[in-house]
Scaffold this motif. Sequence first.
Motif, PDB file in Angstrom:
ATOM      1  N   TRP A  59       0.834  -1.208   0.000  1.00 32.20           N
ATOM      2  CA  TRP A  59       0.000   0.000   0.000  1.00 32.20           C
ATOM      3  C   TRP A  59       0.867   1.256   0.000  1.00 32.20           C
ATOM      4  O   TRP A  59       0.607   2.194  -0.743  1.00 32.20           O
ATOM      5  CB  TRP A  59      -0.935   0.015   1.211  1.00 32.20           C
ATOM      6  N   ILE A  98      -2.047   4.817  -3.756  1.00 31.82           N
ATOM      7  CA  ILE A  98      -3.501   4.966  -3.619  1.00 31.82           C
ATOM      8  C   ILE A  98      -3.857   5.142  -2.140  1.00 31.82           C
ATOM      9  O   ILE A  98      -3.040   4.903  -1.260  1.00 31.82           O
ATOM     10  CB  ILE A  98      -4.278   3.773  -4.234  1.00 31.82           C
ATOM     11  N   THR A  99      -5.077   5.543  -1.866  1.00 32.94           N
ATOM     12  CA  THR A  99      -5.507   5.765  -0.487  1.00 32.94           C
ATOM     13  C   THR A  99      -5.670   4.438   0.231  1.00 32.94           C
ATOM     14  O   THR A  99      -5.810   3.385  -0.399  1.00 32.94           O
ATOM     15  CB  THR A  99      -6.851   6.524  -0.435  1.00 32.94           C
ATOM     16  N   GLN A 100      -5.695   4.522   1.572  1.00 33.50           N
ATOM     17  CA  GLN A 100      -5.924   3.312   2.366  1.00 33.50           C
ATOM     18  C   GLN A 100      -7.264   2.687   2.004  1.00 33.50           C
ATOM     19  O   GLN A 100      -7.362   1.477   1.841  1.00 33.50           O
ATOM     20  CB  GLN A 100      -5.924   3.654   3.869  1.00 33.50           C
ATOM     21  N   GLN A 101      -8.285   3.531   1.866  1.00 30.99           N
ATOM     22  CA  GLN A 101      -9.625   3.017   1.579  1.00 30.99           C
ATOM     23  C   GLN A 101      -9.645   2.248   0.261  1.00 30.99           C
ATOM     24  O   GLN A 101     -10.198   1.146   0.178  1.00 30.99           O
ATOM     25  CB  GLN A 101     -10.643   4.148   1.541  1.00 30.99           C
ATOM     26  N   GLU A 102      -9.046   2.823  -0.776  1.00 30.97           N
ATOM     27  CA  GLU A 102      -8.999   2.124  -2.060  1.00 30.97           C
ATOM     28  C   GLU A 102      -8.261   0.793  -1.920  1.00 30.97           C
ATOM     29  O   GLU A 102      -8.682  -0.224  -2.484  1.00 30.97           O
ATOM     30  CB  GLU A 102      -8.292   2.983  -3.112  1.00 30.97           C
ATOM     31  N   ARG A 106     -11.915  -2.333   7.018  1.00 31.65           N
ATOM     32  CA  ARG A 106     -11.141  -1.119   7.293  1.00 31.65           C
ATOM     33  C   ARG A 106     -10.378  -1.250   8.608  1.00 31.65           C
ATOM     34  O   ARG A 106      -9.195  -0.911   8.690  1.00 31.65           O
ATOM     35  CB  ARG A 106     -12.063   0.103   7.347  1.00 31.65           C
TER      36      ARG A 106
END
Length: 84
Positions: free
Chosen positions: A7, A12-16, A25
């Motif tokens: 990651w 990219i974002t954590q959520q993505e 999450r």
Amino acid sequence: MLAVEAWLTSGITQQEFWKTLGVKRTTFANWVSRNKRKQAVSNFIRVPATPVIIPKLIDVIYPNGVIIKASSDDLKTQMLFLTG
């Protein structure tokens, strides 16, 4: 954690990332937290050991009183001092 390292380099974002990975999450947040703690502990700086000065003459004294005097050039002193 390989997932956290992936990651961090993904951009990219954590959520993505956790959605793509298919984990919750909170699970991914725990992984990130553990990774930060691990990184904090592993940020020690290695300090090289100072070289050992090997004496020219070595006395080996046995419990029964026998003394052997030898030149360090005649012995495998590197192994003696490294494992000693």
